[in-house]
Enzyme design. Sequence first.
Site, PDB file in Angstrom:
ATOM      1  N   GLU A  24       0.821  -1.210   0.000  1.00 24.52           N
ATOM      2  CA  GLU A  24       0.000   0.000   0.000  1.00 24.52           C
ATOM      3  C   GLU A  24       0.856   1.263   0.000  1.00 24.52           C
ATOM      4  O   GLU A  24       0.408   2.328  -0.437  1.00 24.52           O
ATOM      5  CB  GLU A  24      -0.932  -0.005   1.213  1.00 24.52           C
ATOM      6  N   ASP A 210     -11.377  -7.089  -1.466  1.00 29.34           N
ATOM      7  CA  ASP A 210     -12.103  -8.339  -1.245  1.00 29.34           C
ATOM      8  C   ASP A 210     -13.531  -8.015  -0.816  1.00 29.34           C
ATOM      9  O   ASP A 210     -13.785  -6.968  -0.203  1.00 29.34           O
ATOM     10  CB  ASP A 210     -11.443  -9.176  -0.144  1.00 29.34           C
TER      11      ASP A 210
END
Length: 245
Positions: A24, A210
């Site tokens: 990230e 997800d």
Amino acid sequence: MSDDAASFAACVGAPAVFVAMPEEAAPFLDAATARCTAPQPIGTAETYALELDGRPVLLVRTGIGLVNAASALSVVLELFDPAVVVSAGSCGGLRSDVNVGDLVLGTEFRYTDADATAFGYAPGQVPGMPASYPASKELVAAASALPAPEGRVLWRGEMLSGGSFVTAQNVGATRETFPTALSTDMETTALAQVCHTRGREFTALRSVSDLCGPGAGQQFHMELDVVARTSADAVLHLLRSLPTA
């Protein structure tokens, strides 16, 4: 003063972007026109002094979890005094109409697994604290003008965080308790709480990697580096809209 010391000194009062994982952090490091030669450690967290679009920005990789996020932010507030804090990276899609690759702009933040309802508190409320932590109205207004990711949706609303993953096995109870919540992760609400107690401007821009409980026909997973780039692009757009010191 060394080059790194000067770079970190320039980040005092600059915006601070918080991520949990190296994947990230990577898009921000790639986008930097200048950066420190080595990160500055804060416990197990790492801070990077960057120049993004001509302005200093402090990037903080906290590690996963509420305590890691809150402890790193507490030290950063003392050392760098950022007026603006943004949570970036990935999240799990919670509401049934959210899809992978979508971007979530947080307007309020709650804990999934704080439960003092037996004593009259709201679900997700820590005793003695608000039922939810609001995002900065100014940051939300600025981020609401961002373009949605291509072929995806920019949502704005409630985000959750907790110490446990929300999965297909337990998503039903979470959705029932928090029917309007868009997403869940393991850091953002802790950052929001610290910013609330310290009077700092805060919001989150995270992309869905997800689905906690995918429906029929829904793609349930997207690679972390892809959604990390989506989140980072949005945060960079937001930072460009902020006035410079």
